[in-house]
Design an enzyme around this catalytic site. Structure first.
Site, short mmCIF file in Angstrom:
data_model
loop_
_atom_site.label_atom_id
_atom_site.label_comp_id
_atom_site.label_asym_id
_atom_site.label_seq_id
_atom_site.Cartn_x
_atom_site.Cartn_y
_atom_site.Cartn_z
CE1 TYR A 129 -4.24 -2.21 5.08
CE2 TYR A 129 -3.28 -0.11 4.43
CZ TYR A 129 -3.79 -1.34 4.09
OH TYR A 129 -3.85 -1.72 2.78
CB SER A 178 -0.89 0.01 1.25
OG SER A 178 -1.58 1.24 1.39
#
Length: 251
Positions: free
Chosen positions: A156, A143
């Site tokens: 995250y 990501s």
């Protein structure tokens, strides 16, 4: 004069495993690799959506099969790889997000995210690499949040920064065997999972304020990138994160 020739982006004769392949980014990666000529094994916990995807892919003339696999079950992982022929490509798109302020993080949410995004990803890479032939490619779907921070995303971000670190280390370890290890780092991609985020005017405005291009990202935006990272066209690319973030991390 002998002109250079562009290396092939084709994957004919190669076997690819795509985890988290039942929808969204994972499904896009599976379709892209199959369209490029690979035989693709689509893996996810449930098989209903996988079987539907495989049927449509075969109708297109592509080679694909579905396999049920819970990537967090390391014994099941090991058994899966032991029963399979070696893979030339691994694309790990299995992922989990549970967002909250850092001060409000529930330990159960922390463990769940790390179990999928980091622990399972680590052992998928090592299991695939054991028998992977020279010229193989391991791609972790990471990501942009593996390169920056984000509000309410401490857990995250921690998991994806970990993915970036292990990618670099594994690239060094597996490189002498001719195996490349990279990550693909997308921005927010419009999928059924992210639709509630895009439907929130405040969150959409925040996303668009960070993306330098005048639109949001679609699944198709990562498909060419994953083919590149799995193909001979990227034969000297290893240990890096390919950002498909619309300029988010450019400043």
């Amino acid at each position: 004069m002998t002109l250079p020739r562009t290396p092939s982006f084709r994957l004919d004769g190669r076997r690819a495993l795509v985890t988290g392949a039942s929808r969204g980014i994972g499904l896009g990666c599976a379709v892209a690799l199959a369209e490029a000529g690979a035989h693709v094994v689509l893996a996810a916990r449930g098989t209903d959506a996988l079987e539907e995807a495989v049927a449509e892919m075969r109708a297109e003339g592509w080679s694909a099969e579905a396999q049920a696999l819970d990537v967090t079950d390391l014994e099941a992982q090991a058994a899966f790889f032991a029963a399979q022929d070696p893979f030339d490509c691994l694309v790990n798109s299995a992922g989990l997000a549970r967002h909250s302020a850092a001060l409000d993080t529930d330990p159960g949410d922390f463990d769940a995210v790390m179990s999928v995004n980091l622990r399972a990803a680590y052992f998928l890479a090592t299991n695939a690499a054991r028998d992977m032939p020279e010229g193989g490619s391991i791609v972790q779907i990471s990501s942009q949040m593996g390169h920056v921070g984000g509000l309410d995303r401490a857990v995250y971000c921690a998991s994806k920064h970990g993915v970036e670190g292990m990618t670099k280390a594994m690239a060094q370890e597996f490189g002498p065997r001719g195996i490349r290890v990279n990550s693909l780092c997308p921005t927010f991609i419009r999928t059924p999972l992210t639709e509630p985020t895009f439907a929130d005017p405040e969150k959409r405005a925040w996303i668009m304020s960070k993306i330098k291009l005048p639109r949001v990202a679609e699944v198709e935006d990562i498909m060419g990138a994953v083919v590149f990272l799995c193909s001979p066209a990227s034969a000297m690319v290893t240990g890096t994160g390919l950002l498909v973030d619309g300029g988010w991390t450019s400043g």
